[in-house]
Design a protein around this motif. Structure first.
Motif, PDB file in Angstrom:
ATOM      1  N   ARG A 143      -2.026   2.241   7.239  1.00 37.07           N
ATOM      2  CA  ARG A 143      -3.074   1.974   6.254  1.00 37.07           C
ATOM      3  C   ARG A 143      -4.080   1.001   6.878  1.00 37.07           C
ATOM      4  NH1 ARG A 143      -4.823   4.640   2.056  1.00 37.07           N
ATOM      5  NH2 ARG A 143      -2.693   4.842   1.245  1.00 37.07           N
ATOM      6  N   GLY A 144      -5.161   1.534   7.387  1.00 36.45           N
ATOM      7  CA  GLY A 144      -6.191   0.719   8.027  1.00 36.45           C
ATOM      8  C   GLY A 144      -5.937   0.448   9.498  1.00 36.45           C
ATOM      9  N   GLY A 145      -4.722   0.732   9.976  1.00 33.42           N
ATOM     10  CA  GLY A 145      -4.402   0.420  11.370  1.00 33.42           C
ATOM     11  C   GLY A 145      -4.359  -1.074  11.616  1.00 33.42           C
ATOM     12  N   ASP A 146      -3.839  -1.818  10.640  1.00 28.95           N
ATOM     13  CA  ASP A 146      -3.787  -3.272  10.736  1.00 28.95           C
ATOM     14  C   ASP A 146      -2.468  -3.740  11.346  1.00 28.95           C
ATOM     15  OD1 ASP A 146      -6.260  -3.398   9.433  1.00 28.95           O
ATOM     16  OD2 ASP A 146      -5.297  -3.426   7.452  1.00 28.95           O
ATOM     17  N   ILE A 147      -2.512  -4.874  12.016  1.00 29.66           N
ATOM     18  CA  ILE A 147      -1.302  -5.507  12.541  1.00 29.66           C
ATOM     19  C   ILE A 147      -0.724  -6.375  11.433  1.00 29.66           C
ATOM     20  CG2 ILE A 147      -0.370  -7.084  14.267  1.00 29.66           C
ATOM     21  CD1 ILE A 147      -2.571  -6.165  16.153  1.00 29.66           C
ATOM     22  N   ILE A 148       0.458  -5.990  10.926  1.00 32.43           N
ATOM     23  CA  ILE A 148       1.044  -6.678   9.780  1.00 32.43           C
ATOM     24  C   ILE A 148       2.286  -7.483  10.161  1.00 32.43           C
ATOM     25  CG2 ILE A 148       0.131  -5.010   8.135  1.00 32.43           C
ATOM     26  CD1 ILE A 148       2.925  -3.713   8.098  1.00 32.43           C
ATOM     27  N   LEU A 191      -6.071   5.993   5.732  1.00 31.60           N
ATOM     28  CA  LEU A 191      -4.676   6.203   6.103  1.00 31.60           C
ATOM     29  C   LEU A 191      -4.645   7.023   7.399  1.00 31.60           C
ATOM     30  CD1 LEU A 191      -1.722   5.742   5.241  1.00 31.60           C
ATOM     31  CD2 LEU A 191      -1.816   7.979   4.109  1.00 31.60           C
ATOM     32  N   TYR A 192      -4.344   6.334   8.499  1.00 30.15           N
ATOM     33  CA  TYR A 192      -4.347   6.988   9.808  1.00 30.15           C
ATOM     34  C   TYR A 192      -3.093   7.854   9.995  1.00 30.15           C
ATOM     35  CZ  TYR A 192      -8.302   4.188  11.455  1.00 30.15           C
ATOM     36  OH  TYR A 192      -9.544   3.629  11.628  1.00 30.15           O
ATOM     37  N   GLN A 193      -3.214   8.828  10.868  1.00 27.17           N
ATOM     38  CA  GLN A 193      -2.099   9.686  11.244  1.00 27.17           C
ATOM     39  C   GLN A 193      -1.607   9.270  12.630  1.00 27.17           C
ATOM     40  OE1 GLN A 193      -0.897  12.012   9.026  1.00 27.17           O
ATOM     41  NE2 GLN A 193      -2.441  11.083   7.671  1.00 27.17           N
ATOM     42  N   VAL A 194      -0.298   9.298  12.809  1.00 25.35           N
ATOM     43  CA  VAL A 194       0.286   8.904  14.081  1.00 25.35           C
ATOM     44  C   VAL A 194       1.420   9.863  14.420  1.00 25.35           C
ATOM     45  CG1 VAL A 194       1.900   7.290  13.001  1.00 25.35           C
ATOM     46  CG2 VAL A 194       1.223   6.939  15.387  1.00 25.35           C
ATOM     47  N   SER A 195       1.603  10.142  15.702  1.00 24.43           N
ATOM     48  CA  SER A 195       2.571  11.148  16.132  1.00 24.43           C
ATOM     49  C   SER A 195       4.008  10.648  16.082  1.00 24.43           C
ATOM     50  CB  SER A 195       2.249  11.607  17.558  1.00 24.43           C
ATOM     51  OG  SER A 195       2.301  10.502  18.456  1.00 24.43           O
ATOM     52  N   LEU A 204       0.671   0.998  27.837  1.00 24.66           N
ATOM     53  CA  LEU A 204       1.180   1.768  26.708  1.00 24.66           C
ATOM     54  C   LEU A 204       0.059   1.905  25.688  1.00 24.66           C
ATOM     55  CD1 LEU A 204       3.433   3.099  24.984  1.00 24.66           C
ATOM     56  CD2 LEU A 204       3.989   0.796  24.146  1.00 24.66           C
ATOM     57  N   ILE A 205      -0.306   3.152  25.343  1.00 26.76           N
ATOM     58  CA  ILE A 205      -1.367   3.413  24.375  1.00 26.76           C
ATOM     59  C   ILE A 205      -0.753   3.940  23.087  1.00 26.76           C
ATOM     60  CG2 ILE A 205      -3.428   4.757  23.858  1.00 26.76           C
ATOM     61  CD1 ILE A 205      -4.064   4.809  26.808  1.00 26.76           C
ATOM     62  N   VAL A 206      -1.093   3.281  21.975  1.00 17.18           N
ATOM     63  CA  VAL A 206      -0.642   3.720  20.648  1.00 17.18           C
ATOM     64  C   VAL A 206      -1.861   4.268  19.915  1.00 17.18           C
ATOM     65  CG1 VAL A 206       0.421   3.019  18.481  1.00 17.18           C
ATOM     66  CG2 VAL A 206       1.165   1.965  20.630  1.00 17.18           C
ATOM     67  N   PRO A 207      -1.972   5.601  19.765  1.00 13.32           N
ATOM     68  CA  PRO A 207      -3.163   6.209  19.147  1.00 13.32           C
ATOM     69  C   PRO A 207      -2.944   6.514  17.659  1.00 13.32           C
ATOM     70  CG  PRO A 207      -1.938   7.889  20.335  1.00 13.32           C
ATOM     71  CD  PRO A 207      -1.112   6.620  20.407  1.00 13.32           C
ATOM     72  N   LEU A 208      -3.977   6.224  16.862  1.00 12.14           N
ATOM     73  CA  LEU A 208      -3.986   6.556  15.441  1.00 12.14           C
ATOM     74  C   LEU A 208      -5.247   7.365  15.159  1.00 12.14           C
ATOM     75  CD1 LEU A 208      -2.593   3.560  15.777  1.00 12.14           C
ATOM     76  CD2 LEU A 208      -2.635   3.578  13.280  1.00 12.14           C
ATOM     77  N   GLN A 209      -5.123   8.482  14.426  1.00 15.33           N
ATOM     78  CA  GLN A 209      -6.268   9.372  14.181  1.00 15.33           C
ATOM     79  C   GLN A 209      -6.668   9.391  12.703  1.00 15.33           C
ATOM     80  OE1 GLN A 209      -3.689  10.853  16.250  1.00 15.33           O
ATOM     81  NE2 GLN A 209      -4.831  10.408  18.130  1.00 15.33           N
ATOM     82  N   TYR A 210      -8.014   9.610  12.525  1.00 16.27           N
ATOM     83  CA  TYR A 210      -8.536   9.721  11.152  1.00 16.27           C
ATOM     84  C   TYR A 210      -9.871  10.445  11.211  1.00 16.27           C
ATOM     85  CZ  TYR A 210      -9.723   8.356   6.365  1.00 16.27           C
ATOM     86  OH  TYR A 210     -10.045   8.373   5.034  1.00 16.27           O
ATOM     87  N   ALA A 237       0.842  -1.182   0.000  1.00 15.32           N
ATOM     88  CA  ALA A 237       0.000   0.000   0.000  1.00 15.32           C
ATOM     89  C   ALA A 237       0.886   1.243   0.000  1.00 15.32           C
ATOM     90  CB  ALA A 237      -0.916  -0.005   1.224  1.00 15.32           C
ATOM     91  N   GLN A 238       0.530   2.209  -0.848  1.00 10.78           N
ATOM     92  CA  GLN A 238       1.343   3.409  -0.959  1.00 10.78           C
ATOM     93  C   GLN A 238       1.079   4.346   0.222  1.00 10.78           C
ATOM     94  OE1 GLN A 238       0.481   5.091  -4.769  1.00 10.78           O
ATOM     95  NE2 GLN A 238       1.569   3.496  -5.899  1.00 10.78           N
ATOM     96  N   SER A 239       2.099   5.126   0.568  1.00  6.60           N
ATOM     97  CA  SER A 239       2.009   6.186   1.571  1.00  6.60           C
ATOM     98  C   SER A 239       1.814   5.678   2.993  1.00  6.60           C
ATOM     99  CB  SER A 239       0.860   7.156   1.232  1.00  6.60           C
ATOM    100  OG  SER A 239       1.045   7.684  -0.058  1.00  6.60           O
ATOM    101  N   GLU A 240       1.834   4.411   3.216  1.00  6.86           N
ATOM    102  CA  GLU A 240       1.646   3.912   4.581  1.00  6.86           C
ATOM    103  C   GLU A 240       2.943   4.029   5.374  1.00  6.86           C
ATOM    104  OE1 GLU A 240       0.938  -0.254   5.164  1.00  6.86           O
ATOM    105  OE2 GLU A 240       2.435  -0.856   3.693  1.00  6.86           O
TER     106      GLU A 240
END
Length: 553
Positions: free
Chosen positions: A90-95, A146-150, A163-169, A70-73
């Protein structure tokens, strides 16, 4: 009855047949079948389902499955004391997922790889929001959000409890934060959607989560060390059921349930999605570009303008530790698959772990549980050996009757039964105790094969992995020698030359047979034979003192 050894051969053959049948059902070759007619692929390669693929829904909804590239991930890497996880934006999937506490091979220092995305093989965990306004719905978009992450790297430190890993969209007025929550020492990960409707209209979403794995590839199984690789699920009506890839190829799974769970199994390890156990969910499966998919669809949710909500699920990826799995969902602990004798295997495993907790060595625990099991079954063993000895002592009288009534089979049967009654001998006395012991044999077999606690567990000297075959073949050879000694203590009474040769070669055949068995299992059988030899000597010596037994009979 000509010989108790004939019964032994039949019993061993029956045990072998049961093992073969169970292996063939669970781990046998999976035929290649065509995909269900309900599935279609559009020009972009994304999966399309018919309207009833998930059953009746308020709207025709379909999750978009991720492409291998996937592009831009971005890839977000998370490390805890037990997990190394890769999450795609990309989707916030565990890969990708590795188990830090479990080595790929003994002393390799390489973490065990559970999930990965690579050329020719995918095993990933996808989750998202579908429905009328869901960003993962095929009707709304052609690709995953495509989520954003800090930041791209997170690590759970020793002083952290969470530990919290946040992704925003943002999507159609919905502010979405997808959170992954990690805790020290835990293989279960919280996956939450914090959703806020910032639009002026009602928004409808529905959560889903599934496991996706390439069907062809990654399989390493044998008759002696079976490795089931495929799906499984649990519902409120059926606590545990395997759903193989070939089942997915035949039909799409669609089962409504309260709670439930969906999983992928691979021998000692399990990957599972556990949704809200109080919600009305639906389990589903499908085939996507040669990949099997099994997952859970949550209830439809309507968010009023300004309303906020949290959708919480649990993702588990790790060893099949029964106590931990039982706490997560009803029936998830049954993925430690002891087969149809689980009600015997589970108490035996409990006893084995209890003993290991005292002695601190799994090999010693196997020896001690063998002594306990043989001690408990001693009354049956005594009946078996005494019956075999009495039948052997009756051999001259039986041969006399057979000679007397050789031309009259109708009179031979009653005469034999009268002889048994007069001599107080039960011709089945040696067979029934053996048959009663067979379930213990099978139950312990699955305990040693399925229990992750025995994986790479050392014993002593050259035996440094009780889940692997003996590298020097010492245990199989000793087992054959012990079997030969048992034959010497119970001389053959069979007259058929073929049967005599078969019995003579049985120790050699079993020694070769056990070369491929886990050394922990062979250790159990060897100790069991040694105890049987001691019991046999003790029982025969007591019978000889009473004049009831002669080894020269």
């Amino acid at each position: 009855m000509d010989s108790q050894r004939s019964i032994l051969i039949i019993a061993l053959a029956f045990v072998s047949f049961l093992l073969w049948k169970q292996w063939h059902q669970d781990y046998g070759p999976e035929p290649v079948t065509q995909q269900p007619q309900a599935e279609q692929l559009d020009h972009s390669g994304d999966l399309q389902l018919s309207a009833d693929a998930f059953g009746p829904q308020p709207t025709a909804t379909t999750p978009v499955t991720s492409q291998a590239t996937a592009q831009s991930e971005q890839v977000v890497r998370v490390e805890t004391d037990v997990l190394q996880v890769e999450i795609s934006t990309r989707g916030g999937d565990i890969i990708g997922l590795k188990l830090s506490e479990y080595e790929l091979t003994k002393d390799s220092q390489t973490p065990y790889v559970m999930m990965r995305r690579q050329t020719g093989f995918d095993f990933i965990a996808e989750s998202g929001l579908i429905g009328r306004h869901g960003p993962d719905d095929k009707n709304n978009t052609d690709e995953r959000p495509l989520y954003q992450v800090s930041q791209s790297n997170f690590k759970l430190t020793a002083d952290q409890q969470e530990l919290i890993v946040p992704l925003q969209y943002q999507h159609q007025g919905l502010q979405i934060e997808k959170r992954f929550i990690f805790r020290p020492g835990q293989y279960d990960v919280g996956v939450e959607y914090h959703i806020s409707n910032q639009s002026d209209e009602v928004r409808v979403v529905q959560n889903y989560q599934h496991l996706l794995q390439t069907i062809d590839g990654g399989k390493d199984s044998s008759f002696f060390m079976p490795i089931y690789r495929g799906g499984a699920y649990g519902t409120d009506a059926d606590r545990y059921k395997k759903y193989k890839f070939k089942d997915m190829q035949k039909r799409n799974l669609s089962i409504p349930t309260q709670g439930g769970w969906a999983a992928m199994l691979e021998h000692y390890f399990v990957t599972a999605w556990i949704p809200d156990q109080q919600a009305d969910n639906k389990l589903y499966s499908l085939i996507d570009r040669g990949r099997g998919v099994i997952g859970v669809l949550g209830p439809v949710m309507q968010l009023q303008p300004g309303e906020q909500t949290v959708i919480a699920t649990t993702f588990y990826a790790g060893p099949k530790i029964q106590d931990n799995l039982a706490e997560l969902a009803n029936g998830l602990d049954l993925t430690v698959d002891y087969g149809f004798l689980f009600f015997i295997s589970q108490p035996l495993f409990w006893l084995l772990t209890l003993i290991q907790g005292f002695v601190g060595n799994w090999g010693l625990a196997i020896i001690l549980i063998t002594i306990i099991v043989k001690g408990v079954m001693y009354p049956l063993t005594k009946i078996q050996y005494e019956s075999m000895a009495k039948m052997r002592n009756l051999k001259p009288k039986i041969e006399d009757l057979q000679a007397r009534y050789k031309d009259d089979r109708q009179k031979l049967g009653p005469a034999m039964m009268e002889l048994y009654r007069k001599e107080k001998v039960n011709p089945m006395g040696g067979c029934l105790p053996l048959l009663l012991q067979m379930p213990i044999f099978l139950a312990l077999y699955w305990v040693f094969v399925e229990s992750v606690e025995l994986r790479h567990a050392p014993f002593m000297l050259w035996l440094q992995d009780l889940s692997a075959p003996d590298p020097w073949f010492v245990l199989p050879v000793l087992f054959g020698a012990s079997m030969f000694m048992m034959q010497k203590l119970t001389p053959m009474t069979v007259t058929d030359p073929m049967q005599r040769k078969l019995m003579m070669w049985m120790p050699v055949a079993f020694s070769v047979f056990f070369i491929w068995f886990p050394s922990g299992l062979v250790l159990y059988w060897l100790v069991s034979n040694l105890i049987s030899l001691a019991q046999m000597l003790y029982i025969y010596r007591g019978m000889e003192k009473k004049g009831l037994h002669s080894r020269k009979a």
